[in-house]
Structures are given as structure tokens and as C-alpha cells.
Design a protein around this motif. Structure first.
Motif, short mmCIF file in Angstrom:
data_model
loop_
_atom_site.label_atom_id
_atom_site.label_comp_id
_atom_site.label_asym_id
_atom_site.label_seq_id
_atom_site.Cartn_x
_atom_site.Cartn_y
_atom_site.Cartn_z
N ILE A 8 0.88 -1.19 0.00
CA ILE A 8 0.00 0.00 0.00
C ILE A 8 0.90 1.22 0.00
O ILE A 8 1.79 1.34 0.85
N ILE A 9 0.64 2.13 -0.93
CA ILE A 9 1.40 3.39 -0.95
C ILE A 9 0.40 4.53 -0.85
O ILE A 9 -0.50 4.65 -1.69
N THR A 10 0.55 5.39 0.15
CA THR A 10 -0.33 6.55 0.23
C THR A 10 0.34 7.70 -0.54
O THR A 10 1.56 7.79 -0.61
N GLY A 11 -0.51 8.56 -1.13
CA GLY A 11 0.04 9.65 -1.94
C GLY A 11 0.72 9.10 -3.18
O GLY A 11 1.79 9.54 -3.58
N ALA A 12 0.05 8.09 -3.81
CA ALA A 12 0.71 7.34 -4.90
C ALA A 12 0.55 7.99 -6.26
O ALA A 12 1.23 7.60 -7.20
N SER A 13 -0.32 8.98 -6.38
CA SER A 13 -0.69 9.42 -7.74
C SER A 13 0.41 10.21 -8.43
O SER A 13 0.46 10.27 -9.65
N ARG A 14 1.28 10.89 -7.65
CA ARG A 14 2.33 11.68 -8.31
C ARG A 14 3.56 11.77 -7.40
O ARG A 14 3.55 11.26 -6.28
N GLY A 15 4.59 12.40 -7.92
CA GLY A 15 5.78 12.68 -7.10
C GLY A 15 6.44 11.43 -6.55
O GLY A 15 6.59 10.41 -7.24
N ILE A 16 6.83 11.51 -5.29
CA ILE A 16 7.58 10.42 -4.66
C ILE A 16 6.75 9.13 -4.59
O ILE A 16 7.25 8.03 -4.86
N GLY A 17 5.47 9.26 -4.26
CA GLY A 17 4.61 8.08 -4.12
C GLY A 17 4.45 7.33 -5.43
O GLY A 17 4.38 6.10 -5.46
N ARG A 18 4.38 8.09 -6.52
CA ARG A 18 4.27 7.48 -7.85
C ARG A 18 5.53 6.66 -8.16
O ARG A 18 5.46 5.51 -8.60
N ALA A 19 6.69 7.27 -7.90
CA ALA A 19 7.96 6.57 -8.17
C ALA A 19 8.09 5.33 -7.29
O ALA A 19 8.57 4.28 -7.75
N ILE A 20 7.63 5.43 -6.05
CA ILE A 20 7.68 4.26 -5.15
C ILE A 20 6.77 3.15 -5.69
O ILE A 20 7.15 1.97 -5.71
N PRO A 193 13.54 12.12 3.01
CA PRO A 193 13.99 12.82 1.79
C PRO A 193 14.49 14.22 2.12
O PRO A 193 14.05 14.85 3.08
N GLY A 194 15.39 14.68 1.25
CA GLY A 194 15.81 16.09 1.29
C GLY A 194 14.95 16.87 0.32
O GLY A 194 13.74 16.65 0.25
N LEU A 195 15.56 17.76 -0.46
CA LEU A 195 14.80 18.52 -1.45
C LEU A 195 14.62 17.66 -2.70
O LEU A 195 15.59 17.35 -3.39
N ILE A 196 13.38 17.29 -2.97
CA ILE A 196 13.08 16.41 -4.10
C ILE A 196 12.21 17.18 -5.09
O ILE A 196 11.23 17.83 -4.68
N GLU A 197 12.55 17.09 -6.35
CA GLU A 197 11.81 17.84 -7.37
C GLU A 197 10.45 17.20 -7.64
O GLU A 197 10.37 16.18 -8.32
N THR A 198 9.41 17.79 -7.07
CA THR A 198 8.03 17.31 -7.30
C THR A 198 7.12 18.52 -7.32
O THR A 198 7.56 19.66 -7.10
N GLU A 199 5.82 18.26 -7.49
CA GLU A 199 4.84 19.36 -7.47
C GLU A 199 4.88 20.11 -6.14
O GLU A 199 4.66 21.31 -6.07
N TRP A 222 19.36 18.68 -6.78
CA TRP A 222 18.07 18.29 -6.25
C TRP A 222 17.98 16.76 -6.26
O TRP A 222 18.57 16.11 -7.12
N GLY A 223 17.19 16.21 -5.36
CA GLY A 223 16.89 14.78 -5.42
C GLY A 223 15.75 14.53 -6.40
O GLY A 223 15.00 15.45 -6.75
N THR A 224 15.64 13.30 -6.85
CA THR A 224 14.52 12.92 -7.72
C THR A 224 13.62 11.93 -6.95
O THR A 224 14.09 11.26 -6.02
N PRO A 225 12.36 11.84 -7.37
CA PRO A 225 11.50 10.84 -6.73
C PRO A 225 12.11 9.44 -6.81
O PRO A 225 11.96 8.63 -5.89
N GLU A 226 12.84 9.18 -7.90
CA GLU A 226 13.44 7.84 -8.06
C GLU A 226 14.55 7.59 -7.02
O GLU A 226 14.77 6.45 -6.61
N ASP A 227 15.24 8.66 -6.60
CA ASP A 227 16.25 8.48 -5.54
C ASP A 227 15.58 7.88 -4.29
O ASP A 227 16.12 6.98 -3.63
N ALA A 233 12.57 0.56 -2.37
CA ALA A 233 12.60 -0.75 -3.03
C ALA A 233 13.61 -1.67 -2.35
O ALA A 233 13.37 -2.88 -2.17
N SER A 234 14.74 -1.10 -1.95
CA SER A 234 15.77 -1.90 -1.27
C SER A 234 15.25 -2.42 0.08
O SER A 234 15.45 -3.58 0.45
N LEU A 235 14.55 -1.55 0.81
CA LEU A 235 13.96 -1.97 2.09
C LEU A 235 12.90 -3.04 1.87
O LEU A 235 12.84 -4.04 2.59
N ALA A 236 12.06 -2.82 0.85
CA ALA A 236 10.97 -3.77 0.59
C ALA A 236 11.50 -5.14 0.18
O ALA A 236 10.92 -6.17 0.49
#
Ligand code: NAP
Length: 259
Positions: A8-20, A193-199, A222-227, A233-236
Motif C-alpha cells: 500500500i502506498i499513500t500519496g501514490a498518484s504523483r511525485g515520490i509516491g508514484r515513483a515508489i 527525503p531532502g529537497l526532491i523535485e516534485t509538485e 536536487w533529489g529525484t522521486p526515483e532516488d 525498493a531496497s527496504l521492501a
């Protein structure tokens, strides 16, 4: 019951949650994607991407602050998949207006605290209870709960004080859950996360760009959502199975103090 593990990922539609969500789908998980608007353009666009990776996709509309809906939502997920292996508490908001702490209004404080802290804490409590029960039923079961906090757990931002307070609180919640759930075989991690480029960061981007240029981030970008998604993913995957309670910084070194 679903043969594959379910995240389950909350906030999945964009940004960091989407990349996760994409990273976990690639890693062999079926996905529950939570956002307030389950039929937004970005959520609709995510579905074929997830399914293209060979994963199942279940979009759920939930404002995580509405704790009175958590039971119903978890029941619908269990009805759909029959199991929950991972919860990534990622959804979070910034203040509607970035006011100085001396002008911070109570409504903004309550909204941010409800979404960023109260909601994730009670969602984790609800899911953890289910995971404890599920351990008896599911073979080869390695559940974990992750909390996406922020560099604002340790950095003052006078124009987003309510976020700083909420994320510092969430960090301690992760710590206490890790303590309690270790004996249950459920690992708990904090991702910062630090500063990540998202909306979320577009509004203050000009200010942050200037700070980055001035050396705020030792790794100088800047960090990316993929960072962030790579860390999750490594934790999972279980790479950090003996490290419950650990804080994973994904901030290009913003946590480094230097003189
Ligand atoms: P974002 O681009 O604004 O995306 C936020 C996501 O959360 C969207 O999917 C949004 O979809 C959903 N959402 C917002 N409020 C919600 C609610 N009440 N209930 C359920 N879903 C909700 O944000 P982001 O930059 O990816 O940030 C993700 C997390 O990382 C947040 O917790 C944030 O505090 C943290 N973080 C971000 C940064 C950064 O620089 N970007 C830095 C440190 C920490 P809907 O609008 O459809 O609900």
C-alpha cells in the motif's frame, strides 16, 4: 489470497509516491495506490504503467486524515487482495500558505498535523494489527511499515513550522512503532527525503534553487522521486531485514554538519 506480496502506498498518484509505486511494482509487488482523488488524470495514467510491469493495480480514494474511514478502506483492500505486506506512509502536504511561525494559523496547523502525522499514525496502527494476525496465515511473510518523513525533522523552516512539527512527530512515531513491532516480526523504517523535485516543491523552487546553488546540498543537486523510490525498493526487498528502526536519509548529504 493473492500469491504475490501487496504494497500500500499513500500519496501514490504523483511525485515520490508514484515513483515508489513503480519501483515496488517492478520489484514483484501488487499495488494499492491511495490518494484523495482515485480517478485523477495522474492516477489514471499510473494504472497502465503499473500493469505494464506485470503487477496488479488497485486505486483507492482516501484522505489519510479521515481516520474514521481507515477500517473500511483496509477491509476493501483485504477483500481485493487478501493480504497486506508493506505499508508506505508517504502522503503529506505543505501549508496552504507559507506564513512565518508568528503568523501561522490554527487551521493550517490542524490540517498539516492531521494529514502528515495523525492520519499515518492511525493507518499504521490499523495495518500493523492486520499484519500481526496475518503472520499466522501467510507463508514466507515479511511485513514492514515505512514512514516518509523529511529533512524538516531536523531543519527549521520558519515558514513551514507546522510541517517541521508534523515530521518530527512522525519520526518519533516510526521509532515507537519499530520498538513495539520488532517482537511481532514487523520491521519499521523511516525514510527522510531532502529537497526532491516534485509538485510539492515547485512553489518555493526559485528560493530552493538559490539555496542549492549556494551549497545547501553537499551532493550539489536536487533529489529525484526515483532516488527515494530506490531506497524504499531496497527496504521492501529485505536488504535491510536486520535494521528495523533505522532512518534512511535520501538528501544528498543535507544531514552532514560541517564547519
Ligand atoms: P506531491 O508531489 O505533492 O504528492 C503528494 C501525493 O499525496 C499526491 O499523490 C496526492 O494526491 C497525495 N495526497 C495529498 N494529500 C493527501 C491526503 N490527505 N490523503 C491522501 N493522499 C494525499 O508530494 P511529494 O513531494 O511527492 O511528497 C511525498 C512525501 O514526501 C510527503 O510526505 C512529503 O512531506 C515528503 N517529502 C517531500 C519532499 C520534497 O522535497 N518533495 C521533501 C521531504 C519530504 P491527491 O492530491 O490526489 O490526494
Amino acid at each position: 489470497m493473492n500469491s504475490k506480496p501487496v504494497a500500500i502506498i499513500t500519496g501514490a498518484s504523483r511525485g515520490i509516491g508514484r515513483a515508489i509505486s513503480l519501483a515496488l511494482a517492478s520489484g514483484g509487488f501488487d499495488i494499492v495506490a491511495i490518494a484523495r482523488t482515485p480517478d485523477s488524470e495522474c492516477m489514471l495514467a499510473l494504472q497502465p504503467e503499473i500493469e505494464g510491469l506485470g503487477a496488479r493495480f488497485f486505486p483507492v480514494g482516501l484522505d489519510v486524515a479521515h481516520t474514521d474511514r481507515h477500517d473500511e478502506v483496509i477491509s476493501s483492500i483485504l477483500e481485493h487482495y487478501g493480504r497486506i505486506d508493506i505499508l508506505v506512509n508517504n502522503a503529506g502536504v505543505a501549508p496552504i500558505e507559507r506564513n512565518d511561525i508568528l503568523d501561522m494559523d490554527e487551521e493550517s496547523y490542524d490540517r498539516v498535523l492531521n494529514v502528515n502525522l495523525r492520519g499515518p499514525v492511525f493507518l499504521a496502527r490499523r495495518v500493523a494489527r492486520e499484519m500481526i494476525w496475518m503472520k499466522e496465515k501467510v507463508n514466507d511473510y515479511h511485513p514492514s511499515i515505512m514512514f516518509v518523513t523529511s529533512f524538516l525533522t531536523y531543519t527549521s523552516f520558519t515558514h513551514a513550522a507546522e510541517v517541521c512539527v508534523s515530521k518530527a512527530g512522525l519520526s518519533m512515531a516510526a521509532h515507537v512503532f519499530a520498538d513495539r513491532l520488532s517482537e511481532e516480526g514487523i520491521n519499521v523504517y523511516e525514510i527522510r527525503p531532502g529537497l526532491i523535485e516534485t509538485e510539492l516543491t515547485t512553489r518555493g523552487k526559485y528560493k530552493f534553487d538559490k539555496l542549492v546553488a549556494e551549497g545547501l546540498i553537499p551532493q550539489k543537486r536536487w533529489g529525484t522521486p526515483e532516488d527515494v523510490a530506490k531506497a524504499v525498493a531496497s527496504l521492501a526487498r529485505g536488504d535491510w531485514a536486520y535494521s528495523s528502526g533505522t532512518i534512511f536519509e535520501v538528501s544528498g548529504g543535507m544531514n552532514i554538519r560541517s564547519i
